[in-house]
Design a protein around this motif. Structure first.
Motif, PDB file in Angstrom:
ATOM      1  N   THR A  72      -0.672   8.909   0.978  1.00  0.00           N
ATOM      2  CA  THR A  72      -1.900   8.630   1.738  1.00  0.00           C
ATOM      3  C   THR A  72      -2.773   9.873   1.830  1.00  0.00           C
ATOM      4  OG1 THR A  72      -0.591   7.065   3.055  1.00  0.00           O
ATOM      5  CG2 THR A  72      -2.791   7.636   3.874  1.00  0.00           C
ATOM      6  N   ASP A  73      -2.187  10.987   2.247  1.00  0.00           N
ATOM      7  CA  ASP A  73      -2.964  12.218   2.404  1.00  0.00           C
ATOM      8  C   ASP A  73      -3.389  12.782   1.048  1.00  0.00           C
ATOM      9  OD1 ASP A  73      -2.531  11.921   5.105  1.00  0.00           O
ATOM     10  OD2 ASP A  73      -0.837  13.316   5.166  1.00  0.00           O
ATOM     11  N   LEU A  74      -2.513  12.647   0.048  1.00  0.00           N
ATOM     12  CA  LEU A  74      -2.862  13.150  -1.282  1.00  0.00           C
ATOM     13  C   LEU A  74      -4.059  12.391  -1.854  1.00  0.00           C
ATOM     14  CD1 LEU A  74      -0.445  14.147  -4.098  1.00  0.00           C
ATOM     15  CD2 LEU A  74      -2.339  12.630  -4.615  1.00  0.00           C
ATOM     16  N   GLU A  75      -4.081  11.074  -1.679  1.00  0.00           N
ATOM     17  CA  GLU A  75      -5.201  10.291  -2.200  1.00  0.00           C
ATOM     18  C   GLU A  75      -6.499  10.642  -1.478  1.00  0.00           C
ATOM     19  OE1 GLU A  75      -7.209   7.447  -4.572  1.00  0.00           O
ATOM     20  OE2 GLU A  75      -5.425   8.707  -4.771  1.00  0.00           O
ATOM     21  N   ALA A  76      -6.414  10.921  -0.178  1.00  0.00           N
ATOM     22  CA  ALA A  76      -7.605  11.344   0.561  1.00  0.00           C
ATOM     23  C   ALA A  76      -8.128  12.672   0.031  1.00  0.00           C
ATOM     24  CB  ALA A  76      -7.270  11.452   2.049  1.00  0.00           C
ATOM     25  N   VAL A  91       5.998   6.174 -13.173  1.00  0.00           N
ATOM     26  CA  VAL A  91       5.219   5.972 -11.949  1.00  0.00           C
ATOM     27  C   VAL A  91       4.534   4.614 -12.019  1.00  0.00           C
ATOM     28  CG1 VAL A  91       3.343   6.849 -10.508  1.00  0.00           C
ATOM     29  CG2 VAL A  91       4.875   8.443 -11.689  1.00  0.00           C
ATOM     30  N   SER A  92       4.583   3.868 -10.908  1.00  0.00           N
ATOM     31  CA  SER A  92       3.969   2.542 -10.843  1.00  0.00           C
ATOM     32  C   SER A  92       2.825   2.541  -9.831  1.00  0.00           C
ATOM     33  CB  SER A  92       5.021   1.486 -10.489  1.00  0.00           C
ATOM     34  OG  SER A  92       6.035   1.448 -11.477  1.00  0.00           O
ATOM     35  N   ARG A  93       2.173   1.379  -9.701  1.00  0.00           N
ATOM     36  CA  ARG A  93       0.980   1.280  -8.866  1.00  0.00           C
ATOM     37  C   ARG A  93       1.307   1.488  -7.386  1.00  0.00           C
ATOM     38  NH1 ARG A  93      -4.068  -1.182  -9.185  1.00  0.00           N
ATOM     39  NH2 ARG A  93      -3.602  -2.141 -11.194  1.00  0.00           N
ATOM     40  N   ALA A  94       0.522   2.349  -6.711  1.00  0.00           N
ATOM     41  CA  ALA A  94       0.681   2.575  -5.277  1.00  0.00           C
ATOM     42  C   ALA A  94       0.117   1.384  -4.500  1.00  0.00           C
ATOM     43  CB  ALA A  94      -0.029   3.864  -4.862  1.00  0.00           C
ATOM     44  N   GLN A  95       0.745   1.078  -3.380  1.00  0.00           N
ATOM     45  CA  GLN A  95       0.307  -0.052  -2.552  1.00  0.00           C
ATOM     46  C   GLN A  95       0.328   0.331  -1.089  1.00  0.00           C
ATOM     47  OE1 GLN A  95       2.235  -3.812  -3.285  1.00  0.00           O
ATOM     48  NE2 GLN A  95       2.656  -3.299  -5.427  1.00  0.00           N
ATOM     49  N   MET A  96      -0.604  -0.249  -0.329  1.00  0.00           N
ATOM     50  CA  MET A  96      -0.611  -0.074   1.121  1.00  0.00           C
ATOM     51  C   MET A  96       0.503  -0.914   1.735  1.00  0.00           C
ATOM     52  SD  MET A  96      -2.630   1.930   2.754  1.00  0.00           S
ATOM     53  CE  MET A  96      -4.108   2.936   2.526  1.00  0.00           C
ATOM     54  N   ARG A 105       0.209   2.829   5.265  1.00  0.00           N
ATOM     55  CA  ARG A 105       0.356   4.022   4.443  1.00  0.00           C
ATOM     56  C   ARG A 105       0.368   3.621   2.982  1.00  0.00           C
ATOM     57  NH1 ARG A 105      -0.800   8.428   7.104  1.00  0.00           N
ATOM     58  NH2 ARG A 105       0.484   9.668   5.682  1.00  0.00           N
ATOM     59  N   LEU A 106      -0.144   4.516   2.126  1.00  0.00           N
ATOM     60  CA  LEU A 106      -0.194   4.267   0.696  1.00  0.00           C
ATOM     61  C   LEU A 106       1.087   4.812   0.067  1.00  0.00           C
ATOM     62  CD1 LEU A 106      -1.935   3.194  -1.661  1.00  0.00           C
ATOM     63  CD2 LEU A 106      -2.849   5.518  -1.902  1.00  0.00           C
ATOM     64  N   LEU A 107       1.936   3.909  -0.435  1.00  0.00           N
ATOM     65  CA  LEU A 107       3.226   4.296  -0.995  1.00  0.00           C
ATOM     66  C   LEU A 107       3.220   4.131  -2.507  1.00  0.00           C
ATOM     67  CD1 LEU A 107       5.733   2.753   1.581  1.00  0.00           C
ATOM     68  CD2 LEU A 107       4.669   5.010   1.576  1.00  0.00           C
ATOM     69  N   MET A 108       3.645   5.178  -3.194  1.00  0.00           N
ATOM     70  CA  MET A 108       3.696   5.175  -4.660  1.00  0.00           C
ATOM     71  C   MET A 108       5.147   5.070  -5.122  1.00  0.00           C
ATOM     72  SD  MET A 108       2.636   8.180  -7.335  1.00  0.00           S
ATOM     73  CE  MET A 108       4.194   9.047  -7.001  1.00  0.00           C
ATOM     74  N   PRO A 109       5.520   3.963  -5.794  1.00  0.00           N
ATOM     75  CA  PRO A 109       6.886   3.863  -6.328  1.00  0.00           C
ATOM     76  C   PRO A 109       7.029   4.665  -7.610  1.00  0.00           C
ATOM     77  CG  PRO A 109       5.665   1.867  -6.832  1.00  0.00           C
ATOM     78  CD  PRO A 109       4.732   2.746  -6.039  1.00  0.00           C
ATOM     79  N   PHE A 110       8.172   5.292  -7.766  1.00  0.00           N
ATOM     80  CA  PHE A 110       8.431   6.004  -9.014  1.00  0.00           C
ATOM     81  C   PHE A 110       9.912   5.895  -9.351  1.00  0.00           C
ATOM     82  CE2 PHE A 110       8.780   9.175  -5.644  1.00  0.00           C
ATOM     83  CZ  PHE A 110       9.925   9.893  -5.965  1.00  0.00           C
TER      84      PHE A 110
END
Length: 409
Positions: free
Chosen positions: A215-219, A353-358, A370-375
């Motif tokens: 979340t913070d990284l995307e901001a 790395v896959s698509r991040a989702q809220m 929160r924006l979570l990125m699966p990897f």
């Protein structure tokens, strides 16, 4: 008498001493375990071929030993008295001490006390089930005794028949069922076929899944994206991933290594070159970005864009696709919730790395978006253990979840 190491098993030339079970002055009985050896991942006990008192121990833990090498000197005791000789041939008493010093040759190792390759857990299971592990023939790699072997001997498992690997069958005549068309493989596809088949055949792979709160990284990325655009390149999440990966690989150098099977060595590389998978109209290409650990996020973003454009235009040189120490495949821009990438041999790991989702995340008081990125991390299990892979992923996630700290590194 000297006790010598027996044969260690098929294709096993050396072993490492992990334990000496006796010391000088100890009495040992025939068949008593006196040494522990390790070969590959099997620990095996060496029984004494004869009884006596330990006069000298010739090896210590950590020594590399070979079949036929002496490892223990015994002084025989309790020998049966020699038959009484006729009086006229009786030897002078002065010779008695000298004769007593001549030890009888050690008895040959019996089949029931051969050197047995088995792990400590398998030995423990054999003891619990009352199975004589020395009477078993292992069906595992290099003759190792497995849990199945022990259970089978205890009557707890049915014998399994070895099934030979089937030969590759010919393709059916597809034209019998309808129209077909054929297209020659491109050079890229042929290379992919060879490399993937080689990797799949040579590397025992395991995949570990995790996720990071970005979340913070995307901001932060959105905040600085306009500045990157002004300089002629896009600031993508992959640039941050590259930076975080480089720092993680420095903290976990084994993931940046390779295995030299012939020399039985691990090759650690003091440089970090990361291959980035690029989807092109001609197939998947993996250009390599060099010295990632020495570059900032902006520099990585610019280089990533340039090398990706050259890949899509088929302008990459062979040198730009060689020398990688780790690979990254980011499918987040396309979609998906997870996948298992294949390790690019001779590397030992790859990150997908896959698509991040809220998603709603509990913060201790309430659920917050929160924006979570699966990897997913696929790794060579010959070198990397599961716990190490989990720690690697947690370290990577912690860097991505603290973008300010990541930028300051």
């Amino acid at each position: 008498m000297e006790l010598r190491l027996p044969e260690l098993g098929d294709n096993v030339a050396t072993a490492t001493v992990v334990g000496v079970l006796v010391k000088e002055g100890d009495r040992v009985a025939p068949g008593q375990p006196v040494l522990e050896l390790e070969t590959d991942k099997a620990v095996m006990e060496v029984p004494a071929e004869a009884g006596g008192v330990v006069e000298k121990v010739l090896v210590k833990p950590g020594d590399e030993v070979k079949p036929g090498q002496p490892f223990l000197v015994l002084q025989a005791e309790g020998e049966a008295p020699a038959p009484e000789a006729p009086a006229q041939e009786e030897a002078p008493k002065a010779e008695a001490p000298q004769r007593a010093e001549k030890a009888q040759p050690p008895a040959p190792p019996t089949e029931g006390r051969r050197l047995v390759p088995a792990s400590p857990s398998v030995r423990r299971l054999a003891r619990e089930l009352g199975v004589d592990i020395y009477a078993l023939r292992g069906t595992g790699l290099a003759g190792r005794i497995t849990e199945e072997d022990v259970r089978r001997a205890a009557g707890l498992a049915a014998p399994e028949r070895a099934i030979p690997a089937p030969a590759r069958p010919p393709l059916p005549d597809f034209a019998r069922f309808g129209p077909v068309r054929r297209e020659a493989m491109s050079g890229v596809r042929k290379a992919t076929l060879r490399s993937m088949a080689q990797a799949w055949a040579q590397v025992p792979m395991v995949t570990h899944f995790d996720e990071a709160d970005i979340t913070d990284l995307e901001a932060l990325r959105k905040r600085y994206a306009p500045k990157a655009e002004e300089r002629g390149f896009r600031l993508t999440p992959t640039a941050f991933l590259l930076k975080a990966l480089a720092l993680t690989l420095k903290a976990f150098p084994k993931f940046n290594a390779s295995i030299d099977e012939e020399a039985q060595e691990i090759v650690y590389k003091d440089y970090i070159h990361i291959g980035v998978a690029v989807d092109t109209p001609h197939g998947l290409l993996v250009p390599v970005i060099r010295n990632v650990d020495q570059k900032g996020v902006f520099a990585l973003a610019r280089e990533l864009q340039e090398i990706s454009e050259r890949a899509r235009a088929r302008k990459l040189t062979p040198e730009e696709m060689q020398g990688g120490t780790f690979s990254l495949s980011n499918l987040g821009g396309i979609g998906g919730v997870g996948f298992t990438p294949i390790v690019n041999w001779p590397e030992v790991a790859i990150l997908g790395v896959s698509r991040a989702q809220m998603k709603p995340v509990w913060n201790g008081e309430a659920f917050v978006p929160r924006l979570l990125m699966p990897f997913s991390l696929t790794y060579d299990h010959r070198l990397i253990d599961g716990a190490e892979a989990a720690r690697f992923c947690r370290h990577l996630a912690s860097l991505l979840e603290d973008p300010l700290g990541l930028a300051l590194e």
